[in-house]
Design a protein around this motif. Structure first.
Motif, PDB file in Angstrom:
ATOM      1  N   LYS A  43      17.464 -52.489  40.969  1.00  0.00           N
ATOM      2  CA  LYS A  43      16.682 -53.765  40.887  1.00  0.00           C
ATOM      3  C   LYS A  43      17.217 -54.398  39.578  1.00  0.00           C
ATOM      4  O   LYS A  43      17.770 -55.441  39.455  1.00  0.00           O
ATOM      5  CB  LYS A  43      15.288 -53.711  41.281  1.00  0.00           C
ATOM      6  CG  LYS A  43      15.048 -53.665  42.838  1.00  0.00           C
ATOM      7  CD  LYS A  43      13.615 -54.284  42.951  1.00  0.00           C
ATOM      8  CE  LYS A  43      12.722 -52.987  43.581  1.00  0.00           C
ATOM      9  NZ  LYS A  43      11.295 -53.296  43.584  1.00  0.00           N
TER      10      LYS A  43
ATOM     11  N   ILE B 215      20.891 -55.028  39.478  1.00  0.00           N
ATOM     12  CA  ILE B 215      21.398 -56.449  40.232  1.00  0.00           C
ATOM     13  C   ILE B 215      20.792 -57.723  39.552  1.00  0.00           C
ATOM     14  O   ILE B 215      21.696 -58.285  39.756  1.00  0.00           O
ATOM     15  CB  ILE B 215      20.676 -55.976  41.708  1.00  0.00           C
ATOM     16  CG1 ILE B 215      21.193 -54.893  42.432  1.00  0.00           C
ATOM     17  CG2 ILE B 215      20.826 -57.275  42.618  1.00  0.00           C
ATOM     18  CD1 ILE B 215      20.590 -54.481  43.525  1.00  0.00           C
ATOM     19  N   ASP B 216      19.760 -57.656  39.166  1.00  0.00           N
ATOM     20  CA  ASP B 216      19.347 -58.683  38.626  1.00  0.00           C
ATOM     21  C   ASP B 216      19.825 -59.113  37.368  1.00  0.00           C
ATOM     22  O   ASP B 216      20.300 -60.198  37.222  1.00  0.00           O
ATOM     23  CB  ASP B 216      17.565 -58.533  37.822  1.00  0.00           C
ATOM     24  CG  ASP B 216      16.541 -58.644  39.155  1.00  0.00           C
ATOM     25  OD1 ASP B 216      17.018 -59.292  40.330  1.00  0.00           O
ATOM     26  OD2 ASP B 216      15.653 -58.100  38.794  1.00  0.00           O
ATOM     27  N   GLU B 217      20.440 -58.173  36.424  1.00  0.00           N
ATOM     28  CA  GLU B 217      21.122 -58.444  35.332  1.00  0.00           C
ATOM     29  C   GLU B 217      22.442 -58.862  35.401  1.00  0.00           C
ATOM     30  O   GLU B 217      23.015 -59.380  34.652  1.00  0.00           O
ATOM     31  CB  GLU B 217      21.057 -57.176  34.283  1.00  0.00           C
ATOM     32  CG  GLU B 217      19.772 -56.947  33.723  1.00  0.00           C
ATOM     33  CD  GLU B 217      19.808 -55.736  32.797  1.00  0.00           C
ATOM     34  OE1 GLU B 217      20.499 -55.238  32.317  1.00  0.00           O
ATOM     35  OE2 GLU B 217      18.348 -55.394  32.486  1.00  0.00           O
ATOM     36  N   HIS B 218      23.318 -57.970  36.290  1.00  0.00           N
ATOM     37  CA  HIS B 218      24.595 -58.103  36.519  1.00  0.00           C
ATOM     38  C   HIS B 218      25.004 -58.355  37.940  1.00  0.00           C
ATOM     39  O   HIS B 218      26.245 -58.562  38.192  1.00  0.00           O
ATOM     40  CB  HIS B 218      25.282 -56.734  36.179  1.00  0.00           C
ATOM     41  CG  HIS B 218      24.949 -56.211  34.792  1.00  0.00           C
ATOM     42  ND1 HIS B 218      25.510 -56.564  33.589  1.00  0.00           N
ATOM     43  CD2 HIS B 218      24.042 -55.136  34.507  1.00  0.00           C
ATOM     44  CE1 HIS B 218      24.988 -55.970  32.526  1.00  0.00           C
ATOM     45  NE2 HIS B 218      24.128 -55.068  33.196  1.00  0.00           N
ATOM     46  N   GLY B 219      24.121 -58.771  38.835  1.00  0.00           N
ATOM     47  CA  GLY B 219      24.571 -59.006  40.297  1.00  0.00           C
ATOM     48  C   GLY B 219      25.021 -57.819  41.011  1.00  0.00           C
ATOM     49  O   GLY B 219      25.049 -56.680  40.288  1.00  0.00           O
ATOM     50  N   PRO B 220      24.789 -58.066  42.080  1.00  0.00           N
ATOM     51  CA  PRO B 220      24.688 -56.967  43.175  1.00  0.00           C
ATOM     52  C   PRO B 220      26.326 -56.108  43.130  1.00  0.00           C
ATOM     53  O   PRO B 220      26.508 -55.051  43.341  1.00  0.00           O
ATOM     54  CB  PRO B 220      24.798 -57.631  44.489  1.00  0.00           C
ATOM     55  CG  PRO B 220      24.831 -59.005  44.398  1.00  0.00           C
ATOM     56  CD  PRO B 220      24.303 -59.160  43.058  1.00  0.00           C
ATOM     57  N   GLN B 221      27.207 -57.011  42.583  1.00  0.00           N
ATOM     58  CA  GLN B 221      28.833 -56.446  42.738  1.00  0.00           C
ATOM     59  C   GLN B 221      28.864 -55.278  41.489  1.00  0.00           C
ATOM     60  O   GLN B 221      29.859 -54.751  41.332  1.00  0.00           O
ATOM     61  CB  GLN B 221      29.739 -57.754  42.730  1.00  0.00           C
ATOM     62  CG  GLN B 221      29.836 -58.400  43.724  1.00  0.00           C
ATOM     63  CD  GLN B 221      29.952 -57.694  44.992  1.00  0.00           C
ATOM     64  OE1 GLN B 221      30.464 -56.807  45.157  1.00  0.00           O
ATOM     65  NE2 GLN B 221      29.244 -58.347  46.154  1.00  0.00           N
TER      66      GLN B 221
ATOM     67  N   SER C 114      26.408 -55.273  47.994  1.00  0.00           N
ATOM     68  CA  SER C 114      27.554 -55.266  47.189  1.00  0.00           C
ATOM     69  C   SER C 114      28.792 -54.917  48.146  1.00  0.00           C
ATOM     70  O   SER C 114      28.400 -53.983  49.158  1.00  0.00           O
ATOM     71  CB  SER C 114      27.409 -54.198  46.146  1.00  0.00           C
ATOM     72  OG  SER C 114      28.843 -53.809  45.597  1.00  0.00           O
TER      73      SER C 114
ATOM     74  N   PRO D 211      28.504 -59.073  52.383  1.00  0.00           N
ATOM     75  CA  PRO D 211      29.302 -59.738  51.368  1.00  0.00           C
ATOM     76  C   PRO D 211      30.862 -59.550  51.567  1.00  0.00           C
ATOM     77  O   PRO D 211      31.158 -58.526  52.176  1.00  0.00           O
ATOM     78  CB  PRO D 211      28.888 -58.851  50.089  1.00  0.00           C
ATOM     79  CG  PRO D 211      28.429 -57.601  50.552  1.00  0.00           C
ATOM     80  CD  PRO D 211      27.758 -57.745  51.902  1.00  0.00           C
TER      81      PRO D 211
ATOM     82  N   LYS E  96      33.150 -52.906  34.828  1.00  0.00           N
ATOM     83  CA  LYS E  96      32.621 -53.832  35.968  1.00  0.00           C
ATOM     84  C   LYS E  96      31.535 -53.132  36.712  1.00  0.00           C
ATOM     85  O   LYS E  96      30.785 -53.599  37.596  1.00  0.00           O
ATOM     86  CB  LYS E  96      33.648 -54.350  36.916  1.00  0.00           C
ATOM     87  CG  LYS E  96      34.508 -55.407  36.051  1.00  0.00           C
ATOM     88  CD  LYS E  96      35.569 -55.917  37.042  1.00  0.00           C
ATOM     89  CE  LYS E  96      36.291 -56.775  36.455  1.00  0.00           C
ATOM     90  NZ  LYS E  96      37.951 -56.591  36.584  1.00  0.00           N
TER      91      LYS E  96
END
Lengths: 166, 867
Positions: free
Chosen positions: B303, B306-312, B340, B585, B602
């Motif tokens: 979580k 995902i919050d910090e960098h996005g689901p990808q 992702s 996605p 990434k």
């Protein structure tokens, strides 16, 4: 796995002789035993490497050849001496004292029946009746028969052969 | 057909059937001992004696006596009973009747017969053999005291496995089962001799004790290679143990065949190294924690990232060893719960063409089933050491060649075992398969070996194909590949004249992206020679692991959703979004696979389910660097694999024996494996783990039940639409990756550039592959398999060894590529071509991939002796 052993051993024996035999017989069906006999004639015994080569050429497993080689007493898997000393221990020879003769021969050459002397000259073998009971007890050296042997003859027979080798 | 009467019951049997066959048909029981349905009858034990009315007064062994028309047979009489009883007594002459301590008790055929005939002991008194059991072999214990010389072990070894490692030695009372010249047992360790022995004379040294009456058998699918053999497992329910495994006559695609991994590989299930609890990293160590803490750690970190960098920034790696259902749920988890698009598997990362690109690559060709090997005239085996990689498939090839008169052409840069029975061996240089195949096509076309009209009817763009191969003259191809021009011509003649050729393609071609053109060229050859979809021949692609095929079918790939439905297609995504109730996605536009993206910074979190990229990713240095850069790694596996040692959290899943599911084998056959025991310790079925992680993250993955997952797959993927594991429908059948039935094909145009000469100071070409006894990290957890293959080595030709200042077998050498170095003992292969070295990829203490770079498992190396 199950590599052809003949190709993995340092070849000390001349397999060319086996090749020659195979050349002549390998296409003949049922020729395994004659081939093995001829191999034995060449080397005095059937060397492991030769057996593997025969297996490879005939397309049968080395384990099957080993089965044949160990089934028949005529085949030998270890080098044998120049003189094969067969002491007959059949019934007639036994009664006439063959066990004592065999003992003496073993003691003289310092080997047991079935063994070969370190210098590869003599092999002692205990055989059952060779069919010459009237000559009992008998020792056959290669193709020469020594009839009605007594224990004291043993040393002479051996010494004669040794002298021939000297 | 002939009519035979057995004990008053008349039956009709085929001409040539034995009296025993007829009795079976009539439902009349005749006791047998040396008889085995899988083997040629020998009539040795004389237990199956019968009387023939009006025939000669002697008794006949029914297993070898052909039935004749109007024959009247009696199977029960005083005379027969007496003779059979005497024969059993003869079998018992030496036998110790030590049933209380014999592992075969309860499943011993001799015990059954002795009991059936009410014998106390033998009337014939002979001294018992008092030989110590022979345990000189690492794997098989031989107890000659119990052996009754029925010869079944020898016969299975000869007739089924085709190895002939053992035979009958000496004769009469001195006879025993032994190896030629008392050499060490040198065999495949398939275990047939052990599983066939009707008494307790041959045993595995590693088998766990288990009385037959405490054991139930569970038929399942082997968890190792992509052949997909059916294996019958012995299970001691009360103790929750799997104790044995063997192939069963008539069961599964393998029929009678089994290999060493199928026989003893299962031992990893009860390895002492199995993880009993989840692990969390603190500093340099992984410490056991509760499931609650582990799940909290996973969800909290996922979580946060995902919050910090996005689901990808989160990626998932599925597994070629795990079931379809688990892989399906895994990609669903990554796509919908994490959000992702970055989900992938090692096979697809190695070579997209046979991963998510398979249907496109096959281009209309249909994968042929393995059973077709029994019907073809010619087998073309390219880039595959079948005996080592897929031993049972390799054995099917051997059977086709030695028993069913198929011809075999082997194209391989190494000397492989099947080469010995091949009618032709094309020993080409590493990486020149495409040129070789183009050379064959050139020969066929210029010499009109396939008549013009036929060629034109098979290939749409024949002229284009002709032009594209015009430079591949035999002389040119000889220069490139090292295969003599005359041999190429001979292969072309053989391929053109054969009515039905099976083309088998292995890891050198399909596991290697650098070799994609070879597969394209091979396809052209298949279509040109009329083996497209005619049904007489066809293409087979070897698969490394039990579910290498299925993991791609399940859409554990960045660009394809389950069933090779493009994730780029908005309509497809819409369909899945509707079913899953979450957005799906779109595949990202990043270059490179997830390992490359991790190096580029990434990827911040990686969820690896049942995979070991550290050992399996082609570029060993790169994958280690990438894992080092990832902030948070979750590993779900049975053991602390090389990869799991990089993990922040390790979640203990269960082995195939502790769950159900399906594997899709190399043929595209979807086969169900059955649960044998309940999960060990605190390990959880992998579907449960995925659902629990999802739940912690506030999502629901619908079902942790395998059958329900398959129902969802069947509903969403047309490829699997006919399959239901709940009802068993479609299980064991194949799925098709091509529309098929298209008689005319389009040839792909193959460009070929000869592999560049390696730098002078790296004179050897290094290749890799699996060993017969090992596959993936699990086989290394089987004591038995380690006993027969315990360490890595580098294989060289005899000539090369002599030239490298007389290196001898077992000498340590240093193998150095521009990227890394390994110190290994040398081993020679007398028929290996010069200049080629081989290191197996199975040993974690000698990771061959650190020598490779890029996407290729071939490199140039130099080799020298160390001290």
């Amino acid at each position: 796995m199950c590599a052809n052993k003949a190709t993995t051993l340092e070849n000390e024996i001349d397999l060319g002789k086996t090749e020659k035999i195979l050349e002549k017989y390998q296409t003949i069906k049922g020729a395994l035993i004659p081939i093995l006999q001829k191999v034995q004639d060449e080397y005095g015994y059937v060397p492991e490497e030769a057996a593997y080569l025969v297996a490879d050429r005939l397309g049968i497993y080395p384990s099957q050849i080993f089965g044949v080689l160990t089934f028949y007493t005529q085949f030998h898997l270890k080098p044998r001496g120049k003189y094969i000393m067969k002491v007959c221990c059949g019934t007639a020879c036994h009664v006439k004292g063959a066990p004592g003769i065999l003992d003496r021969l073993q003691a003289t050459l310092n080997v047991q029946a079935g063994e070969t002397t370190a210098d590869n000259i003599f092999t002692v073998e205990r055989v059952n009746c060779i069919g010459a009971c009237s000559l009992a007890p008998i020792i056959v050296v290669n193709k020469d028969a020594h009839a009605k042997v007594v224990s004291d003859d043993v040393a002479n027979i051996v010494n004669d052969l040794k002298a021939r080798e000297a | 057909m002939i009519k035979v009467t057995i004990d008053g019951i008349q039956v009709e049997v085929e001409n040539g059937a034995t009296i025993l066959d007829a009795a079976k048909k009539a439902g009349v029981y005749i006791p047998t001992f040396c008889h085995d349905d899988r083997l040629a009858p020998t009539g040795a034990c004389r237990i199956c004696l019968v009387e023939i009315e009006g025939g000669p007064p002697r008794l006949f062994a029914s297993c070898v006596t052909p039935a004749a028309d109007k024959m009247v047979v009696k199977t029960k009489s005083e005379k027969i009973a007496k003779a059979r009883k005497t024969n059993i007594e003869l079998l018992l002459v030496h036998h110790p009747l030590d049933c209380p301590v014999c592992p075969a008790a309860g499943q011993c055929h001799l015990q059954d017969l002795t009991y059936e005939f009410g014998l106390q002991t033998s009337r014939f008194k002979m001294p018992r053999k008092e030989k110590e059991a022979d345990i000189s072999n690492p794997c098989i214990e031989q107890n000659d005291n119990r052996c009754v010389l029925c010869g079944k072990c020898i016969r299975v070894c000869n007739e089924i496995q085709g190895v002939g490692a053992i035979g009958l030695v000496k004769r009469g009372f001195n006879a025993y089962v032994g190896t030629p010249f008392q050499n060490e047992l040198n065999c495949d360790f398939c275990g047939h001799c052990v599983t066939t022995c009707p008494v307790g004379a041959r045993n595995s040294r590693f088998i766990m004790k288990g009385r037959a009456w405490n054991v139930k058998t569970v038929n399942s699918i082997c968890s190792f290679c992509g052949t997909g053999c059916s294996i019958s497992y012995d299970v001691r329910e009360r103790e929750n143990l799997v104790t044995g495994a063997k192939a069963v006559h008539g069961l599964g695609i393998n029929g009678n065949f089994q290999c060493s991994k199928g026989w003893q590989g299962f031992q990893y299930i009860h390895s002492k190294d199995r993880l009993s609890k989840p692990l969390i990293r603190s500093g340099k160590t992984l410490s056991p924690v509760s499931w609650d803490d582990a799940l909290e750690e996973v969800s909290k970190n996922l979580k946060r990232i995902i919050d910090e960098h996005g689901p990808q920034a989160v990626a998932g790696m599925g597994s070629e060893r795990m079931s379809n259902e688990e892989n399906y749920l895994f990609q669903k988890f990554i796509r919908t719960v994490v959000g992702s698009a970055k989900v992938d598997n090692i096979l697809n990362m190695k070579n997209r063409a046979v991963g998510e690109g398979l249907p496109e690559t096959l281009g209309g060709l249909v994968l042929a089933p393995l059973e077709r090997l029994d019907k073809v005239q010619l087998i073309f085996l390219a880039g595959a050491d079948a005996t080592e990689e897929s031993p049972v498939a390799g054995n099917m090839i051997r059977r086709a060649v030695t028993k069913l008169n198929a011809k075999l052409i082997v194209a391989n840069s190494r000397n492989i075992r099947l080469g010995r029975i091949a009618s032709q061996s094309l020993a080409h240089r590493v990486g020149t398969e495409a040129a070789l195949v183009n050379g064959i096509i050139h020969e066929i076309l210029t010499r009109n070996l396939v008549p013009r009209e036929a060629a034109a009817s098979r290939i749409e763009n024949l002229e284009e194909l002709r032009n594209s191969v015009s430079t591949f003259t035999p002389d040119y191809v000889e220069r490139i590949t090292g295969v003599a021009a005359a041999e190429i011509s001979r292969a072309a003649e053989g391929l053109a004249s054969s009515e039905g050729t099976a083309f088998l393609c292995g890891r050198d071609i399909i596991g290697n992206a650098g070799n994609a053109t070879a597969l394209e060229a091979l396809k052209n050859l298949i279509i040109l020679t009329g083996n497209g979809n005619s049904g007489k021949g066809g293409i087979m692609l070897f698969r490394e692991f039990s579910n290498s095929q299925g993991v791609n079918d399940m859409g554990v790939t960045p660009n394809m959703l389950p069933g090779y439905q493009s994730a780029k297609d908005p309509k497809v995504r819409e369909k899945f979004e509707k079913a899953w109730g979450k957005p799906v996605p779109e595949p990202g536009k990043e270059t490179g696979d997830i390992i490359q993206q991790a190096i580029d910074g990434k990827i911040k979190a990686l969820y690896i389910m049942g995979e070991d990229p550290v050992m399996r990713y082609p570029d060993g240095q790169k994958v280690r660097e990438a894992l080092g850069k990832i902030e948070f790694i979750i590993c779900q596996d049975l053991f602390i694999t090389e990869t799991a040692s990089y993990a922040n959290v390790v979640l203990p899943g269960v082995s195939f024996a502790e769950k159900t599911g399906t594997f899709t084998n190399m043929e595209g056959r979807v086969q169900r494996f059955a649960q044998q025991i309940s999960p060990l310790d605190e390990a959880l079925p992998d579907l449960n783990i995925l659902c629990k992680v999802a739940e912690r993250m506030g999502a629901k993955l619908k079902s942790n039940i395998s059958e329900e997952a398959m129902a969802e797959i069947a509903q969403l993927s047309p490829l699997y639409s006919g399959i239901s594991t709940a009802t068993g429908k479609g299980c064991g059948g194949t799925v098709s990756y091509s529309p098929g039935a298209d008689s005319k094909g389009k040839a792909g145009i193959v460009s070929f550039s000869a592999p560049s000469e390696g730098p002078k100071d790296f004179p050897f070409t290094l290749v890799t592959g699996n060993l017969l006894h090992h596959l993936g990290p699990y086989s290394r957890k089987s004591e038995a398999l380690n006993a027969v293959a315990g360490g890595s080595f580098v294989e060289l030709s005899l000539k090369d060894m002599k030239e490298l200042d007389g290196i001898k077998e077992g000498d340590m050498v240093l193998v150095e590529s521009p990227h890394g170095r390994l110190s290994l003992p040398a081993k020679f292969n007398s028929k290996s071509p010069q200049g080629v070295a081989f290191i197996p990829n199975n040993f974690e203490n000698a990771p061959v991939n650190i020598l490779f770079s890029g996407n290729s498992e071939v490199t140039q190396v130099r080799i020298y002796r160390t001290a």
